[in-house]
Write a protein that holds these residues in place. Structure first.
Motif, PDB file in Angstrom:
ATOM      1  N   UNK A   1      22.260 -22.918 -12.055  1.00 29.02           N
ATOM      2  CA  UNK A   1      21.404 -23.975 -12.523  1.00 29.02           C
ATOM      3  C   UNK A   1      19.948 -23.521 -12.413  1.00 29.02           C
ATOM      4  N   UNK A   2      19.226 -23.599 -13.496  1.00 30.43           N
ATOM      5  CA  UNK A   2      17.812 -23.247 -13.501  1.00 30.43           C
ATOM      6  C   UNK A   2      16.976 -24.468 -13.150  1.00 30.43           C
ATOM      7  N   UNK A   3      15.921 -24.248 -12.366  1.00 32.11           N
ATOM      8  CA  UNK A   3      14.995 -25.319 -12.033  1.00 32.11           C
ATOM      9  C   UNK A   3      13.583 -24.819 -12.301  1.00 32.11           C
ATOM     10  N   UNK A   4      12.765 -25.679 -12.827  1.00 28.24           N
ATOM     11  CA  UNK A   4      11.397 -25.293 -13.162  1.00 28.24           C
ATOM     12  C   UNK A   4      10.516 -25.384 -11.918  1.00 28.24           C
ATOM     13  N   UNK A   5       9.773 -24.319 -11.654  1.00 31.20           N
ATOM     14  CA  UNK A   5       8.805 -24.293 -10.563  1.00 31.20           C
ATOM     15  C   UNK A   5       7.430 -24.055 -11.183  1.00 31.20           C
ATOM     16  N   UNK A   6       6.563 -25.047 -11.096  1.00 32.95           N
ATOM     17  CA  UNK A   6       5.195 -24.844 -11.558  1.00 32.95           C
ATOM     18  C   UNK A   6       4.474 -23.956 -10.555  1.00 32.95           C
ATOM     19  N   UNK A   7       3.675 -23.045 -11.074  1.00 32.28           N
ATOM     20  CA  UNK A   7       3.017 -22.055 -10.237  1.00 32.28           C
ATOM     21  C   UNK A   7       1.550 -21.969 -10.622  1.00 32.28           C
ATOM     22  N   UNK A   8       0.706 -21.770  -9.628  1.00 30.96           N
ATOM     23  CA  UNK A   8      -0.724 -21.642  -9.882  1.00 30.96           C
ATOM     24  C   UNK A   8      -1.209 -20.328  -9.295  1.00 30.96           C
ATOM     25  N   UNK A   9      -1.849 -19.515 -10.131  1.00 28.21           N
ATOM     26  CA  UNK A   9      -2.495 -18.293  -9.640  1.00 28.21           C
ATOM     27  C   UNK A   9      -3.829 -18.694  -9.018  1.00 28.21           C
ATOM     28  N   UNK A  10      -4.092 -18.205  -7.826  1.00 24.17           N
ATOM     29  CA  UNK A  10      -5.344 -18.521  -7.165  1.00 24.17           C
ATOM     30  C   UNK A  10      -6.446 -17.529  -7.513  1.00 24.17           C
ATOM     31  N   UNK A  56      13.532 -32.037  -2.640  1.00 24.66           N
ATOM     32  CA  UNK A  56      14.944 -31.691  -2.491  1.00 24.66           C
ATOM     33  C   UNK A  56      15.193 -30.188  -2.483  1.00 24.66           C
ATOM     34  N   UNK A  57      14.115 -29.398  -2.585  1.00 19.40           N
ATOM     35  CA  UNK A  57      14.224 -27.934  -2.562  1.00 19.40           C
ATOM     36  C   UNK A  57      13.223 -27.365  -1.569  1.00 19.40           C
ATOM     37  N   UNK A  58      13.490 -26.141  -1.135  1.00 24.51           N
ATOM     38  CA  UNK A  58      12.549 -25.388  -0.303  1.00 24.51           C
ATOM     39  C   UNK A  58      12.431 -23.980  -0.861  1.00 24.51           C
ATOM     40  N   UNK A  59      11.358 -23.309  -0.490  1.00 22.52           N
ATOM     41  CA  UNK A  59      11.212 -21.877  -0.725  1.00 22.52           C
ATOM     42  C   UNK A  59      11.467 -21.194   0.604  1.00 22.52           C
ATOM     43  N   UNK A  60      12.451 -20.300   0.637  1.00 23.64           N
ATOM     44  CA  UNK A  60      12.664 -19.464   1.816  1.00 23.64           C
ATOM     45  C   UNK A  60      11.984 -18.128   1.571  1.00 23.64           C
ATOM     46  N   UNK A  79       9.739 -20.835   5.698  1.00 30.33           N
ATOM     47  CA  UNK A  79      10.239 -21.918   4.877  1.00 30.33           C
ATOM     48  C   UNK A  79       9.047 -22.728   4.395  1.00 30.33           C
ATOM     49  N   UNK A  80       9.016 -22.981   3.090  1.00 31.58           N
ATOM     50  CA  UNK A  80       7.945 -23.775   2.499  1.00 31.58           C
ATOM     51  C   UNK A  80       8.576 -25.041   1.926  1.00 31.58           C
ATOM     52  N   UNK A  81       8.128 -26.184   2.422  1.00 35.80           N
ATOM     53  CA  UNK A  81       8.645 -27.474   1.973  1.00 35.80           C
ATOM     54  C   UNK A  81       7.998 -27.895   0.663  1.00 35.80           C
ATOM     55  N   UNK A  82       8.623 -28.874   0.011  1.00 36.31           N
ATOM     56  CA  UNK A  82       8.119 -29.362  -1.269  1.00 36.31           C
ATOM     57  C   UNK A  82       6.784 -30.090  -1.130  1.00 36.31           C
ATOM     58  N   UNK A 139      14.630 -19.963  -3.793  1.00 30.55           N
ATOM     59  CA  UNK A 139      14.549 -21.414  -3.925  1.00 30.55           C
ATOM     60  C   UNK A 139      15.929 -21.982  -3.624  1.00 30.55           C
ATOM     61  N   UNK A 140      15.989 -22.936  -2.674  1.00 35.43           N
ATOM     62  CA  UNK A 140      17.278 -23.480  -2.252  1.00 35.43           C
ATOM     63  C   UNK A 140      17.229 -24.994  -2.195  1.00 35.43           C
ATOM     64  N   UNK A 141      18.335 -25.627  -2.605  1.00 37.17           N
ATOM     65  CA  UNK A 141      18.418 -27.078  -2.413  1.00 37.17           C
ATOM     66  C   UNK A 141      18.644 -27.374  -0.934  1.00 37.17           C
ATOM     67  N   UNK A 142      18.187 -28.531  -0.516  1.00 42.35           N
ATOM     68  CA  UNK A 142      18.391 -28.917   0.883  1.00 42.35           C
ATOM     69  C   UNK A 142      19.075 -30.272   0.937  1.00 42.35           C
TER      70      UNK A 142
END
Length: 165
Positions: A1-10, A56-60, A79-82, A139-142
């Motif tokens: 399952x693909x999920x969209x992650x918006x990303x910002x370059x700093x 509902x997701x985290x970045x490990x 671990x980075x929370x939403x 990216x993992x569901x929690x």
């Protein structure tokens, strides 16, 4: 399952994460600036990225296996929370090594002391260069737990024994 992650370059030259192969679970996280890590030091390596992780997701953040195998740099699990939308950083320890790893561009500064950019550094200092792949992200569901206090817990084969040697 693909999920969209918006990303910002700093900053404009930051590398957007990508998967090395189609079926890889982890994507590369890349250093956005040079970081020097002396023996025994722990540093935060910036990625120059901020992510909008859906609820509902985290970045490990996980170690890059090549770095772990070929150097004495140790990426700490993270671990980075939403709810966090600041810069993603990677915590890296230098636990020392005497020879240079074969990972491209990621190399130890050899010798009793090393001179780099007008500064002398101790032996076994690592230089992580801007653009080096330093860690992997997954990216993992929690699932959220509901904790219920109980007077007794169920039986198990292990019981209350902690560590087996």
């Amino acid at each position: 399952m693909d999920i969209n992650i918006n990303i910002k370059r700093l900053s404009p030259d930051v590398v957007i994460p990508k998967y090395g192969h189609v079926l890889d679970a982890g994507f590369d996280l890349v250093a956005s600036e040079d970081v020097i890590i002396e023996p025994g030091e722990t540093k935060l390596v910036p990625t120059g990225l901020a992510l909008d992780i859906p609820y509902g997701y985290i970045l490990e953040i996980r170690p890059h296996s090549g770095i772990t195998l070929k150097t004495r740099l140790r990426v700490q699990l993270g671990m980075v929370d939403s709810v966090y939308n600041g810069e993603i950083g990677v915590i890296v320890d230098n636990i020392w090594r005497e020879e240079c790893g074969s990972t491209p561009r990621l190399c130890i500064l050899n010798g009793k002391t090393e001179y780099l950019d007008g500064i002398y550094y101790p032996k076994f200092t690592y230089l992580i260069r801007k653009g080096d792949r330093i860690a992997q992200g997954v990216i993992k569901p929690i699932e959220y737990a509901v904790f219920t206090e109980a007077a007794a817990l169920g039986d198990s084969d292990r019981g209350t024994s902690q560590f087996k040697v």
